[in-house]
Design a protein around this motif. Sequence first.
Motif, PDB file in Angstrom:
ATOM      1  N   PHE A  12       0.837  -1.203   0.000  1.00  0.00           N
ATOM      2  CA  PHE A  12       0.000   0.000   0.000  1.00  0.00           C
ATOM      3  C   PHE A  12       0.871   1.252   0.000  1.00  0.00           C
ATOM      4  O   PHE A  12       0.624   2.207  -0.749  1.00  0.00           O
ATOM      5  N   GLN A  13       1.920   1.245   0.841  1.00  0.00           N
ATOM      6  CA  GLN A  13       2.800   2.410   0.917  1.00  0.00           C
ATOM      7  C   GLN A  13       3.539   2.633  -0.395  1.00  0.00           C
ATOM      8  O   GLN A  13       3.693   3.772  -0.853  1.00  0.00           O
ATOM      9  N   GLU A  14       3.975   1.538  -1.022  1.00  0.00           N
ATOM     10  CA  GLU A  14       4.709   1.664  -2.277  1.00  0.00           C
ATOM     11  C   GLU A  14       3.836   2.233  -3.386  1.00  0.00           C
ATOM     12  O   GLU A  14       4.301   3.006  -4.222  1.00  0.00           O
ATOM     13  N   SER A  15       2.567   1.856  -3.397  1.00  0.00           N
ATOM     14  CA  SER A  15       1.693   2.295  -4.482  1.00  0.00           C
ATOM     15  C   SER A  15       1.082   3.669  -4.240  1.00  0.00           C
ATOM     16  O   SER A  15       0.678   4.346  -5.186  1.00  0.00           O
ATOM     17  N   THR A  16       1.007   4.089  -2.958  1.00  0.00           N
ATOM     18  CA  THR A  16       0.345   5.360  -2.655  1.00  0.00           C
ATOM     19  C   THR A  16       1.265   6.421  -2.057  1.00  0.00           C
ATOM     20  O   THR A  16       0.967   7.613  -2.136  1.00  0.00           O
ATOM     21  N   GLY A  17       2.360   5.984  -1.426  1.00  0.00           N
ATOM     22  CA  GLY A  17       3.234   6.922  -0.748  1.00  0.00           C
ATOM     23  C   GLY A  17       2.835   7.204   0.679  1.00  0.00           C
ATOM     24  O   GLY A  17       3.514   7.940   1.397  1.00  0.00           O
ATOM     25  N   TYR A  18       1.726   6.618   1.145  1.00  0.00           N
ATOM     26  CA  TYR A  18       1.249   6.842   2.504  1.00  0.00           C
ATOM     27  C   TYR A  18       1.749   5.742   3.431  1.00  0.00           C
ATOM     28  O   TYR A  18       1.551   4.566   3.170  1.00  0.00           O
ATOM     29  N   LYS A  19       2.392   6.146   4.515  1.00  0.00           N
ATOM     30  CA  LYS A  19       2.993   5.202   5.438  1.00  0.00           C
ATOM     31  C   LYS A  19       1.956   4.624   6.393  1.00  0.00           C
ATOM     32  O   LYS A  19       1.096   5.337   6.905  1.00  0.00           O
ATOM     33  N   VAL A  20       2.060   3.317   6.636  1.00  0.00           N
ATOM     34  CA  VAL A  20       1.191   2.635   7.591  1.00  0.00           C
ATOM     35  C   VAL A  20       2.069   1.960   8.633  1.00  0.00           C
ATOM     36  O   VAL A  20       2.979   1.200   8.294  1.00  0.00           O
ATOM     37  N   ILE A  21       1.817   2.234   9.891  1.00  0.00           N
ATOM     38  CA  ILE A  21       2.563   1.627  10.987  1.00  0.00           C
ATOM     39  C   ILE A  21       1.704   0.539  11.617  1.00  0.00           C
ATOM     40  O   ILE A  21       0.581   0.796  12.069  1.00  0.00           O
ATOM     41  N   VAL A  22       2.204  -0.673  11.625  1.00  0.00           N
ATOM     42  CA  VAL A  22       1.491  -1.821  12.191  1.00  0.00           C
ATOM     43  C   VAL A  22       1.863  -1.954  13.662  1.00  0.00           C
ATOM     44  O   VAL A  22       3.041  -2.060  14.008  1.00  0.00           O
TER      45      VAL A  22
END
Length: 218
Positions: free
Chosen positions: A60-70
Motif C-alpha cells: 500500500f505504501q509503495e503504491s500510494t506513498g502513505y505510510k502505515v505503521i502496524v
Amino acid sequence: MKVAQTPSAEDKYSTVASVVNAFVESCTGGFEEHSRGFNPLHVLVPSLEEEDMKRITSDFQESTGYKVIVEPVELNDIVRELIFTEHTSPLAYDGWLASGLAVVDLVTKTTLVDSIDSFIASDTKIQWSDVTEYVREISSTYGGATIGVPISGKPLSLSYRRDVFTAANLSVPNTWEDMVLAAQILNSTDFNADGTTDFALCWQLTECDWDGLQFWRP
C-alpha cells in the motif's frame, strides 16, 4: 489541505492521485504532519497477523506513498487496548483488526465503532454480496448495522471417528449434551489398542480466532 502530488506528469495518474488523497483524508480526518503531508496511519493488529499485515501495508505504501505503521498486540488484548487508548489517547489508532467475537465488547464498551453501511453502498469494487452470508450478516454486524469488513473467516466443523463410536455402541451426537455424554464415555479409553489411553475431544483453545478477523476504522 495539503495533498500528495501525482507520481507522474502524465494525465493518466491525476485521477488515481485524487482518489487516493480523498480516501486517506476520510480515514485520517485530514491530519497533517509538519505541513508536509499526512501523519502515518496506525493500525492495531493481532501479533499472529503482524508479518502478513506488514507485507500488505508495504504494498500500500509503495503504491500510494502513505505510510502505515502496524502495531501488534495479542489477539485477546485488542479490546482491552482499545478501551484503554480511547480514554488516554483516542487518536492512537486509525483502524484495527479484531476477532468477530469482539464485536459486542467493542460496541458496548467503547464509542469507537460506527456503521460503515454508507461506505459499502458507495463502493462499487467491494463486491459485498460475494461475502459469505453468515460473515456478512452476523459476525460483521451489530444492531442491524455493518461495523466491520471481514478479511478472513474460519468456519468450524466437528469430525468424529466412526469406528470408535461403533465399537462403543454410540450414536452420532445431535446436540451438545449428546457430545458431552459421548465424551464422558470415551474419555481415557484406548482407541487404537496401543496401550495408551486417549482423550475424547481434541479442541484448539489457545491462539484460535473462531469467527474470522474484521477490519474496523473509527
